[in-house]
Design an enzyme around this catalytic site. Structure first.
Site, mmCIF file in Angstrom:
data_model
loop_
_atom_site.group_PDB
_atom_site.id
_atom_site.type_symbol
_atom_site.label_atom_id
_atom_site.label_comp_id
_atom_site.label_asym_id
_atom_site.label_seq_id
_atom_site.Cartn_x
_atom_site.Cartn_y
_atom_site.Cartn_z
ATOM 1 N N HIS A 170 -11.418 -12.217 4.581
ATOM 2 C CA HIS A 170 -11.548 -11.508 5.857
ATOM 3 C C HIS A 170 -12.748 -10.566 5.793
ATOM 4 C CE1 HIS A 170 -7.077 -11.948 7.254
ATOM 5 N NE2 HIS A 170 -7.593 -13.085 6.820
ATOM 6 N N GLU A 217 -13.014 -7.438 6.451
ATOM 7 C CA GLU A 217 -12.731 -6.167 5.780
ATOM 8 C C GLU A 217 -12.771 -6.312 4.267
ATOM 9 O OE1 GLU A 217 -9.729 -6.259 9.290
ATOM 10 O OE2 GLU A 217 -10.829 -7.712 8.075
ATOM 11 N N CYS A 248 -5.339 -6.580 9.472
ATOM 12 C CA CYS A 248 -4.037 -7.194 9.213
ATOM 13 C C CYS A 248 -3.363 -6.456 8.050
ATOM 14 C CB CYS A 248 -4.216 -8.673 8.877
ATOM 15 S SG CYS A 248 -4.982 -8.974 7.254
ATOM 16 N N CYS A 265 -5.424 -6.687 4.713
ATOM 17 C CA CYS A 265 -6.608 -5.836 4.700
ATOM 18 C C CYS A 265 -6.229 -4.359 4.670
ATOM 19 C CB CYS A 265 -7.500 -6.150 5.892
ATOM 20 S SG CYS A 265 -8.223 -7.811 5.786
#
Length: 149
Positions: free
Chosen positions: A56, A58, A86, A89
């Site tokens: 992701h 992040e 999420c 993260c």
């Protein structure tokens, strides 16, 4: 003198990253990490390119910022991300001890808020910064994806 380095300024940088993800066929999430009004990490989703569910924006940004700073803690840093983090993260952000998280669009299904995920007690989180632009890009991505299938 007005400070041009406000949240909108840095969220625009994150949106540029999200656009790059969009162009690559990735879910369009972008992130930048800033310290002292300086961008030290830029990232976007790479889950398809790397065939890695943890890639992701992040997570990529956290790694880049830690490498830049030469340590695992992101104290005095702010993460600007186009979509609410999420649970995964948010957990990584917790361990990084990042000082501040600013996100654009709310993820009503998988966001850390609805999932009840806690950030580090010293981390502040603010949502809604340029949310319309982030949300529009996300909707456009999924509309185009559905039309291709």
């Amino acid at each position: 003198m007005e400070n041009i380095f406000d949240d909108a300024y840095f969220m625009k940088k994150a949106l540029q990253e999200a656009e790059m993800a969009f162009e690559k066929g990735e879910i369009p999430v972008g992130a930048v990490i800033v310290i002292d009004n300086r961008v030290i990490a830029r990232a976007h989703n790479l889950t398809e390119a790397l065939n890695d569910v943890t890639a992701h924006a992040e997570m990529q940004a956290i790694t880049a910022a830690a490498n830049f700073l030469g340590g695992k803690y992101l104290k005095n840093c702010t993460l600007y991300v186009t979509l609410e983090p999420c649970q995964m993260c948010a957990g990584a952000l917790y361990w990084s001890q990042i000082s501040r998280v600013v996100y654009g669009a709310t993820d009503e299904h998988r966001g850390c808020g609805v999932m009840g995920t806690k950030l580090h007690p010293k981390t502040t989180i603010e949502g809604g910064c340029m949310a319309e632009g982030a949300s529009t890009l996300m909707k456009r991505f999924f509309i185009e994806k559905r039309n291709l299938n």
